[in-house]
Design a protein around this motif. Sequence first.
Motif, short mmCIF file in Angstrom:
data_model
loop_
_atom_site.label_atom_id
_atom_site.label_comp_id
_atom_site.label_asym_id
_atom_site.label_seq_id
_atom_site.Cartn_x
_atom_site.Cartn_y
_atom_site.Cartn_z
N UNK A 183 0.86 -1.29 0.11
CA UNK A 183 0.03 0.12 0.13
C UNK A 183 0.96 1.23 0.00
N UNK A 184 0.23 2.26 -0.65
CA UNK A 184 0.89 3.77 -0.43
C UNK A 184 -0.02 4.76 -0.62
N UNK A 185 0.38 5.86 -0.02
CA UNK A 185 -0.38 7.19 -0.09
C UNK A 185 0.14 8.18 -1.01
N UNK A 186 1.20 8.13 -1.56
CA UNK A 186 1.90 9.13 -2.49
C UNK A 186 1.29 8.78 -3.84
N UNK A 187 1.56 9.76 -4.81
CA UNK A 187 1.03 9.51 -6.13
C UNK A 187 1.38 8.46 -6.88
N UNK A 188 0.51 7.88 -7.74
CA UNK A 188 0.89 6.74 -8.35
C UNK A 188 0.64 6.87 -10.09
N UNK A 189 1.84 7.02 -10.68
CA UNK A 189 1.69 6.89 -12.32
C UNK A 189 2.03 5.76 -12.85
N UNK A 190 1.40 5.20 -13.99
CA UNK A 190 1.78 4.01 -14.62
C UNK A 190 0.98 3.78 -15.88
N UNK A 191 0.91 2.49 -16.09
CA UNK A 191 0.37 1.77 -17.25
C UNK A 191 -0.17 0.38 -17.06
N UNK A 192 -1.32 0.00 -17.57
CA UNK A 192 -1.75 -1.28 -17.43
C UNK A 192 -2.50 -1.63 -18.70
N UNK A 193 -3.19 -2.98 -18.56
CA UNK A 193 -4.12 -3.50 -19.79
C UNK A 193 -5.23 -2.49 -20.02
N UNK A 194 -5.69 -1.61 -18.87
CA UNK A 194 -6.88 -0.77 -19.12
C UNK A 194 -6.47 0.50 -19.36
N UNK A 195 -5.15 0.85 -19.71
CA UNK A 195 -4.73 2.20 -20.07
C UNK A 195 -3.90 2.69 -18.92
N UNK A 196 -3.58 4.24 -19.00
CA UNK A 196 -2.82 4.62 -18.07
C UNK A 196 -3.23 4.72 -16.69
N UNK A 197 -2.34 4.93 -15.78
CA UNK A 197 -2.81 4.72 -14.35
C UNK A 197 -2.24 6.21 -13.67
N UNK A 198 -3.18 6.95 -13.06
CA UNK A 198 -2.96 8.30 -12.49
C UNK A 198 -3.83 8.28 -11.27
N UNK A 199 -3.11 8.18 -10.02
CA UNK A 199 -3.83 7.86 -8.77
C UNK A 199 -3.17 8.52 -7.65
N UNK A 200 -3.93 8.78 -6.61
CA UNK A 200 -3.30 9.16 -5.24
C UNK A 200 -2.77 8.29 -4.15
N UNK A 201 -2.81 7.01 -4.62
CA UNK A 201 -2.45 6.02 -3.93
C UNK A 201 -2.72 4.87 -4.18
N UNK A 202 -2.55 3.54 -3.58
CA UNK A 202 -2.95 2.29 -4.11
C UNK A 202 -2.92 1.31 -2.95
N UNK A 203 -3.76 0.34 -3.22
CA UNK A 203 -3.81 -0.78 -2.47
C UNK A 203 -3.68 -2.11 -3.24
N UNK A 204 -2.65 -3.18 -2.61
CA UNK A 204 -2.67 -4.45 -3.32
C UNK A 204 -2.58 -5.53 -2.07
#
Length: 252
Positions: A203-224
């Motif tokens: 998990x993380x609370x910092x900004x996230x950028x990237x790409x995947x099968x659904x397209x580009x990723x721009x988020x404020x955090x993530x949970x895996x």
Amino acid sequence: MSIDDGITELRAERRPGARPAAALTATPGPAAATPVPVSPILVPPAMRAHRRRDTRPVSRVYSRFVSAMKFTLPAAALAMVALLAAWPSLNSLPTPRIAADKGQSEMLKPRYFSADERNQPFSLVALQADKSTDQPDIVLLDQPEAEMTEAAGTWVTIRSDKGWYNQVTGILLMRGNVHVMRDDGSEFTTEEAETDIRKGNAWGEAAVTGQGPQGEINAKGFRMTDRGKTVVFLNQSKAAVQAAETPGGKKR
């Protein structure tokens, strides 16, 4: 009888018509009996050679046997001791393996391998590791890389510039160019994240950028969770859920 008497008798015997003198007999006296020499038993040369052939090989074989036992018995004893010492580890569950190339004041290229209760493997490697002086349970890592694999075969890899691994909780704090990559081709980057390598969560609370099968990723955090099987990207107003895809293209 004196010497003169003996000479007289001899002369009488030589005269014609004289009777032969009586044979002198020795009167048994107290002198000791003369010992009769005993001749040794003569053994034919062929028999002596046969005996040598029978006895010499036996002695050589026995000597070789004794020499061999001097080395065989101690070696067998050492093998038994080693087996008894290793017996508990042969019957116990697998434990995490830690290996490293030791430097002068730190560990170079440390490698940590283990598996969870479902026998799902995970690992943690780094370029260099050093113990924290004020926190003995914390290991400082340069360029750490954690990999977690699910029972079905899916995997996720997380690497960063710096890391702080807690040996008690199994949580790895990663900072600087945190890069996450899944087996379906998805990858994203953030500046800080935490990873529980034993449970397979991050998990993380910092900004996230990237790409995947659904397209580009721009988020404020993530949970895996589930070792990368499910990733939730957090935005300001909504959360985008992205599940890993199977090789056939179906989401799980």
